[in-house]
Each structure stands twice: as C-alpha cells, then as structure tokens.
Design an enzyme around this catalytic site. Structure first.
Site, short mmCIF file in Angstrom:
data_model
loop_
_atom_site.label_atom_id
_atom_site.label_comp_id
_atom_site.label_asym_id
_atom_site.label_seq_id
_atom_site.Cartn_x
_atom_site.Cartn_y
_atom_site.Cartn_z
N GLN A 10 18.48 -65.70 62.49
CA GLN A 10 18.87 -66.76 63.42
C GLN A 10 18.24 -66.57 64.80
O GLN A 10 17.64 -67.48 65.37
CB GLN A 10 20.40 -66.81 63.56
CG GLN A 10 21.14 -67.18 62.30
CD GLN A 10 22.61 -67.39 62.59
OE1 GLN A 10 23.03 -68.45 63.07
NE2 GLN A 10 23.43 -66.37 62.31
N ASP A 30 9.21 -53.01 59.14
CA ASP A 30 10.31 -52.87 58.19
C ASP A 30 11.31 -51.87 58.74
O ASP A 30 10.96 -50.71 59.01
CB ASP A 30 9.77 -52.40 56.84
CG ASP A 30 10.79 -52.44 55.73
OD1 ASP A 30 12.01 -52.38 56.04
OD2 ASP A 30 10.39 -52.54 54.56
N LEU A 31 12.57 -52.28 58.89
CA LEU A 31 13.57 -51.40 59.48
C LEU A 31 13.85 -50.17 58.62
O LEU A 31 14.40 -49.19 59.13
CB LEU A 31 14.88 -52.17 59.71
CG LEU A 31 14.83 -53.35 60.69
CD1 LEU A 31 16.23 -53.91 60.90
CD2 LEU A 31 14.20 -52.95 62.02
N ALA A 54 18.20 -56.64 62.15
CA ALA A 54 19.31 -55.71 61.95
C ALA A 54 19.87 -55.87 60.55
O ALA A 54 19.59 -56.86 59.86
CB ALA A 54 20.42 -55.97 62.98
N THR A 95 26.81 -55.88 69.25
CA THR A 95 27.87 -56.70 68.69
C THR A 95 29.25 -56.37 69.24
O THR A 95 29.49 -55.23 69.69
CB THR A 95 27.89 -56.52 67.15
OG1 THR A 95 29.02 -57.18 66.58
CG2 THR A 95 27.99 -55.04 66.79
N ASP A 96 30.13 -57.33 69.16
CA ASP A 96 31.54 -57.12 69.49
C ASP A 96 32.22 -56.15 68.53
O ASP A 96 33.30 -55.62 68.83
CB ASP A 96 32.29 -58.46 69.48
CG ASP A 96 32.18 -59.17 68.13
OD1 ASP A 96 31.06 -59.56 67.76
OD2 ASP A 96 33.21 -59.33 67.44
N TYR A 119 29.64 -51.10 59.77
CA TYR A 119 28.70 -51.91 60.55
C TYR A 119 28.83 -51.62 62.04
O TYR A 119 27.84 -51.38 62.74
CB TYR A 119 28.94 -53.40 60.26
CG TYR A 119 28.20 -54.33 61.19
CD1 TYR A 119 26.83 -54.50 61.09
CD2 TYR A 119 28.88 -55.06 62.16
CE1 TYR A 119 26.15 -55.37 61.94
CE2 TYR A 119 28.22 -55.92 63.02
CZ TYR A 119 26.85 -56.07 62.90
OH TYR A 119 26.18 -56.92 63.75
N LYS A 123 25.98 -49.93 64.59
CA LYS A 123 25.49 -50.63 65.78
C LYS A 123 25.76 -49.80 67.04
O LYS A 123 24.94 -49.77 67.96
CB LYS A 123 26.13 -52.01 65.88
CG LYS A 123 25.69 -52.98 64.78
CD LYS A 123 24.20 -53.30 64.85
CE LYS A 123 23.87 -54.25 65.98
NZ LYS A 123 22.43 -54.66 65.95
#
Length: 282
Positions: A10, A30-31, A54, A95-96, A119, A123
C-alpha cells in the site's frame, strides 16, 4: 532521488507515484536477504531511503517469528547501517503494535513500549536496530493503513458489506485510520527534511484523525459508499485472533507537526478518495 524499498504494498504503491522516487521490488531488494538489501542501497547511491517493505501478516508472525524478525528487524538493521555509511537518511515505518494498548490516552513517541504479539516484537526490534546504526533516521509509527491497493479494512468491508446485510465488528479497539497516500507524503517530506537537517532524527507518530473504533470506521465506510449494511458492536473477546491486538492504538502526533509541519490527515477525506479510486462513488 529517494529510494523506496518495496514496490507493491500500500505505502510503496503510493510512494512510487511520487516524482523523484525509485522503488525496488522483491527481485531487487528481498527482505530475506538483509545484506542484499544493503548492497542495493549502496549501488543506487540515493539521497535518502524509505523502507516501505515489511512482514505485515500479523497473525502468521505468531507461527514464524523468525521469519518476521528477519524481515522486520534484521533487514532494516542492514539497510540502516548502509545508509549510515553513506551518510544519508533512512526512514523506517513502524506500528502502533509496539504498545500494549492500555488506557485511553494517545501514546507519545517516548511512551513505554510493551508489544503483545510477535509482529509487534519484531517491529520494535527493527526500531532499535535503526537507531543503533547511528545515521540520520526517522522511525515513523503509524496505524490502520488503508488505500485502494492490496488488502486492508476498507476493501474487506466493501466486499462483506455488499454480500451481507449486517456485520459484527470489534468496537473496543480504537485508533486512527491512516490513508496510505497521506503516509507516503509524510515519509517523503521527512526523508527530504533529514537530508538538510539530520539533527531532526528521532521517533515520530503519524496517524489519521479523528480516532475511532473499528466498528465506527466500518459504519463510516458503509455510509460513504452507500451500502445498506448494519454494524453490531462486539468486544475483542468475541473475535479471537492468534495475535493479540492493542485496544488503544491512539497515537500522539504533536511532535511530527512541530518538527516537520505535518498535521494528522483527516481519514474521512482519504476514505472518499479511496472509494472514488475504487469506483464506489463518483
């Protein structure tokens, strides 16, 4: 040139539409190959880098935390070190989910973190690695990203709202829906600002306003799209998921406005743009 790690997500999709950006897809960065990502940055020699890629499969991370850690912590660490070596800014989107989500006050950037999920842990580890790299950087935490691309809450609600007359939606999780287009503009603004003012490095929050529950957001989607689907509020306990979600995802965004002039975007305007792009409204 601002280099974007990611191409199809997105945020990366919106960043790729902005002039002066170049996106690297998985075949180029590539991660799962952190040092390969770092080498791609060195070869490109950009003015700044935004990591828009991510592991975002929150529930799947509970079963493969190693894989999520590779993508969300080790890869950003390698990229941030490469940027530090080049002396260029690195923007890491977070991220929250790094917060436990207790209380109802917005979380400030310096608030205590306590992720509930794999997750969130990965992060948070990525954030620490970016800071430790020592170069100009911004860790940009956001929440509830939505757009006309990929999979997200707006598109899911449109699909379900067309097929069903009513839905039961969680009402005790509250946060700020964030249009990816606005988030992309914020990332680009910060990256460019850090080129000229690396002393503005730090951790910032950016999320849409006003804060709302998932149930309230669903009602807004249906009303704006003209769908006759009713919403019944339910607690999180009635909708169990493998990964726990924070109940309070409110983010205090005052420091980003003070540093970069970025006010919280109105997600209601962003929602109308998304629905227009999807052909749901004129």
């Amino acid at each position: 040139m601002i280099l974007v790690i990611g191409r199809t997500g997105q945020l990366a999709t919106e960043l790729g539409r902005r002039p002066g950006t170049r996106c690297l897809g998985r075949t180029e960065a590539d991660l799962t190959d952190p040092e390969g990502c770092a080498d791609a940055i060195r070869r490109a020699a950009p003015a700044a880098v935004i990591n828009a890629a991510a592991w975002t499969a929150v529930d799947a991370a509970e079963e493969d935390e190693f894989g999520a850690h590779l993508a969300n912590a080790r890869a950003p660490a390698a990229m941030a070190r490469a940027c530090a070596g080049l002396g260029i800014p690195f923007v890491q989107v977070s991220t929250d989910y790094v917060f436990a989500g207790s209380g109802d006050a917005p979380h400030a950037p310096d608030a205590s973190t306590a992720p509930l999920s794999a997750y969130g842990r990965t992060k948070l580890a990525g954030e620490a690695a970016v800071r430790a790299a020592g170069g100009p950087h911004a860790v940009l935490r956001t929440s509830w990203v939505v757009s006309a691309h990929g999979s997200n809450f707006v598109k899911t609600m449109l699909r379900l709202g067309r097929d069903r007359g009513s839905l039961r939606i969680v009402a005790d999780q509250v946060g700020g829906p964030t249009p990816a287009r606005d988030l992309a503009a914020a990332c680009a603004t910060i990256a460019q600002a850090l080129v000229d003012a690396p002393d503005q490095s730090g951790t910032y929050h950016y999320a849409g306003a006003p804060d709302i529950s998932w149930a309230g957001f669903a009602r807004a989607i249906f009303e704006t799209a003209g769908l006759a689907c009713t919403v019944t509020d339910i607690p999180t306990a009635d909708y169990p998921t493998p990964a726990p979600r924070p109940l309070n995802s409110r983010l205090d965004c005052r420091t980003i406005e003070a540093a970069f002039g970025l006010a919280r975007p109105d997600w209601r305007a962003g929602l109308r743009d998304i629905l227009h792009d999807l052909g749901e409204i004129p």
